[in-house]
Design a protein around this motif. Structure first.
Motif, PDB file in Angstrom:
ATOM      1  N   ALA A  42       0.830  -1.118  -0.040  1.00  0.00           N
ATOM      2  CA  ALA A  42      -0.042   0.066   0.048  1.00  0.00           C
ATOM      3  C   ALA A  42       0.951   1.427   0.007  1.00  0.00           C
ATOM      4  O   ALA A  42       0.529   2.157  -0.740  1.00  0.00           O
ATOM      5  CB  ALA A  42      -1.020   0.120   1.124  1.00  0.00           C
ATOM      6  N   CYS A  43       1.840   1.208   0.986  1.00  0.00           N
ATOM      7  CA  CYS A  43       3.127   2.403   0.868  1.00  0.00           C
ATOM      8  C   CYS A  43       3.505   2.567  -0.522  1.00  0.00           C
ATOM      9  O   CYS A  43       3.512   3.647  -0.942  1.00  0.00           O
ATOM     10  CB  CYS A  43       4.074   1.934   2.025  1.00  0.00           C
ATOM     11  SG  CYS A  43       5.315   3.196   1.966  1.00  0.00           S
ATOM     12  N   ARG A  80       1.074   4.259  -2.947  1.00  0.00           N
ATOM     13  CA  ARG A  80       0.972   5.498  -2.666  1.00  0.00           C
ATOM     14  C   ARG A  80       1.792   6.676  -3.322  1.00  0.00           C
ATOM     15  O   ARG A  80       1.754   7.561  -3.993  1.00  0.00           O
ATOM     16  CB  ARG A  80       0.902   6.136  -1.144  1.00  0.00           C
ATOM     17  CG  ARG A  80      -0.352   5.608  -0.503  1.00  0.00           C
ATOM     18  CD  ARG A  80      -0.438   6.281   0.981  1.00  0.00           C
ATOM     19  NE  ARG A  80       0.567   5.705   1.641  1.00  0.00           N
ATOM     20  CZ  ARG A  80       0.689   4.633   2.431  1.00  0.00           C
ATOM     21  NH1 ARG A  80      -0.309   3.913   2.405  1.00  0.00           N
ATOM     22  NH2 ARG A  80       1.928   4.215   3.249  1.00  0.00           N
ATOM     23  N   ARG A 138     -12.784   8.398   7.369  1.00  0.00           N
ATOM     24  CA  ARG A 138     -11.494   9.031   7.585  1.00  0.00           C
ATOM     25  C   ARG A 138     -10.963   9.571   8.790  1.00  0.00           C
ATOM     26  O   ARG A 138     -11.842  10.285   9.294  1.00  0.00           O
ATOM     27  CB  ARG A 138     -10.786   9.599   6.422  1.00  0.00           C
ATOM     28  CG  ARG A 138     -10.923   8.850   5.126  1.00  0.00           C
ATOM     29  CD  ARG A 138     -10.432   9.784   3.794  1.00  0.00           C
ATOM     30  NE  ARG A 138     -11.561  10.811   3.572  1.00  0.00           N
ATOM     31  CZ  ARG A 138     -11.921  10.978   2.141  1.00  0.00           C
ATOM     32  NH1 ARG A 138     -11.537  10.247   1.320  1.00  0.00           N
ATOM     33  NH2 ARG A 138     -12.896  11.867   1.997  1.00  0.00           N
ATOM     34  N   GLN A 196      -8.502   2.188   5.156  1.00  0.00           N
ATOM     35  CA  GLN A 196      -8.258   3.527   5.020  1.00  0.00           C
ATOM     36  C   GLN A 196      -6.822   3.967   4.664  1.00  0.00           C
ATOM     37  O   GLN A 196      -5.958   3.355   5.519  1.00  0.00           O
ATOM     38  CB  GLN A 196      -8.928   4.458   5.998  1.00  0.00           C
ATOM     39  CG  GLN A 196     -10.435   4.376   6.345  1.00  0.00           C
ATOM     40  CD  GLN A 196     -11.134   5.098   4.992  1.00  0.00           C
ATOM     41  OE1 GLN A 196     -10.576   5.875   4.456  1.00  0.00           O
ATOM     42  NE2 GLN A 196     -12.505   5.290   4.870  1.00  0.00           N
ATOM     43  N   GLU A 197      -6.649   5.036   3.758  1.00  0.00           N
ATOM     44  CA  GLU A 197      -5.133   5.300   3.527  1.00  0.00           C
ATOM     45  C   GLU A 197      -5.197   6.607   3.794  1.00  0.00           C
ATOM     46  O   GLU A 197      -3.890   7.285   3.621  1.00  0.00           O
ATOM     47  CB  GLU A 197      -5.087   5.052   2.043  1.00  0.00           C
ATOM     48  CG  GLU A 197      -4.953   3.606   1.656  1.00  0.00           C
ATOM     49  CD  GLU A 197      -3.505   2.952   2.281  1.00  0.00           C
ATOM     50  OE1 GLU A 197      -2.537   3.206   2.152  1.00  0.00           O
ATOM     51  OE2 GLU A 197      -3.670   1.765   2.803  1.00  0.00           O
ATOM     52  N   GLN A 198      -6.098   7.543   3.981  1.00  0.00           N
ATOM     53  CA  GLN A 198      -5.912   8.967   4.039  1.00  0.00           C
ATOM     54  C   GLN A 198      -6.595   9.551   5.233  1.00  0.00           C
ATOM     55  O   GLN A 198      -7.661   9.082   5.783  1.00  0.00           O
ATOM     56  CB  GLN A 198      -6.585   9.490   2.461  1.00  0.00           C
ATOM     57  CG  GLN A 198      -5.913   9.162   1.355  1.00  0.00           C
ATOM     58  CD  GLN A 198      -6.258   9.882   0.003  1.00  0.00           C
ATOM     59  OE1 GLN A 198      -7.612   9.824  -0.026  1.00  0.00           O
ATOM     60  NE2 GLN A 198      -5.615  10.386  -0.658  1.00  0.00           N
ATOM     61  N   ARG A 213      -1.527  10.715   1.525  1.00  0.00           N
ATOM     62  CA  ARG A 213      -2.325  10.530   2.932  1.00  0.00           C
ATOM     63  C   ARG A 213      -3.322  11.602   3.238  1.00  0.00           C
ATOM     64  O   ARG A 213      -4.010  11.445   3.979  1.00  0.00           O
ATOM     65  CB  ARG A 213      -1.219  10.744   4.002  1.00  0.00           C
ATOM     66  CG  ARG A 213      -0.168   9.392   4.306  1.00  0.00           C
ATOM     67  CD  ARG A 213      -1.074   8.238   4.497  1.00  0.00           C
ATOM     68  NE  ARG A 213      -0.191   7.174   4.624  1.00  0.00           N
ATOM     69  CZ  ARG A 213      -0.610   6.154   5.208  1.00  0.00           C
ATOM     70  NH1 ARG A 213      -1.888   5.776   5.071  1.00  0.00           N
ATOM     71  NH2 ARG A 213       0.221   4.908   5.559  1.00  0.00           N
TER      72      ARG A 213
END
Length: 294
Positions: A43-44, A47, A103, A140-142, A177
């Protein structure tokens, strides 16, 4: 039906291509270990690829710069007690509600600026960015930012250099992010500051910055699209309240410091066995190494 299948096939091909890019980037980075390995999840990597328009070479350079920065700045080792004085006025805090997408929400109130040390200001913000990421829900990423300009003026404004440094850290070391930054009711005098600061933003970040004015209908609708009005504090046009209790917030942050230390492996193994109330021998909880710093 044929068009639907064609669209589905195209989507699947796109996902497969993205996964290939992630694999290419991982191979280009070479062997990783320790915290770098833990940081560089798929996932990193995704991004960083998004931030560099899926260009593997550019994403690799960006990610390597972040790994160097994290090795020296050590954001995961910052403990609340080191930056708590920065948060006494509640100028930056994690909200107790989420946006409509679930988020984490970070509330910034620049009018409550209370210190002049640029380094401590930056460390405080980085700490809360890391804390917001720690508290993201699964999948969730952000995070979303709400910025309240009540009480803001040039007398409490952070220096341009500090603002630039904060923007650079967010853009370069926390790509993708930020979902949105809503600047609520900024005064006209802020325009002069914004004219300078906006040139520090890359195009992707710039698109996420939204100006919101409570008397404009489109602004009100924009806020409603991101937040449930019942949860949103009245400072942002909602029906809720925004009360910052520094002692209570500090208690939550200290608890999160332990979670952070366990996640990154920053704790000491117990060197002795304690005796519990029942007389049984009980191993004490691991102590975060960073909590020993004064």
């Amino acid at each position: 039906m044929f068009r639907r299948k064609q669209s589905q096939s195209h989507q699947e091909n796109g996902i497969a291509e993205q996964e290939m890019k992630v694999s290419e980037l991982r191979a280009a980075l070479g062997p990783l270990s320790g915290r770098s390995l833990k940081y560089c999840t798929d996932a990193c990597l995704r991004r960083y690829l998004i931030a560099r328009n899926w260009n593997v070479d550019k994403a690799k350079k960006m990610l390597e710069e972040t790994l160097k920065w994290r090795a020296t700045f050590k954001p995961e080792e910052i403990c609340w007690h080191e930056v708590a004085h920065e948060g006494e006025t509640g100028k930056v805090s994690r909200a107790d509600f989420h946006d409509r997408s679930g988020r984490t929400v970070l509330i910034l109130r620049p009018g409550k600026q209370n210190t002049t040390c640029a380094e401590d200001n930056i460390r405080h913000l980085v700490y809360l960015i890391e804390n917001s990421i720690l508290n993201l829900a699964d999948g969730q990423e952000q995070m979303s930012w709400l910025i309240d300009f009540t009480g803001w003026g040039l007398s409490v404004n952070v220096p341009i250099k500090t603002a630039r440094d904060c923007i650079n850290i967010l853009q370069n070391h926390y790509p993708e992010r930020l979902a949105v930054a809503l600047l609520y009711n900024p005064p006209r005098i802020f325009e002069a500051f914004w004219k300078i600061v906006k040139y520090f933003l890359d195009p992707l970040t710039f698109q996420k910055v939204k100006f919101v004015y409570p008397k404009k209908e489109d602004s009100v609708e924009l806020m409603k699209s991101f937040f449930d009005v019942d949860n949103l504090p009245n400072e942002f046009g909602g029906k809720g309240s925004l009360k910052y209790d520094h002692e209570e917030f500090s208690r939550l942050m200290v608890q999160d410091d332990v979670k952070t230390a366990k996640f990154w492996g920053l704790y000491e193994k117990p060197s002795h066995i304690a005796t519990g109330h029942s007389g049984a021998q009980v191993a004490p909880e691991p102590t975060p190494l960073a909590l020993h710093a004064s």
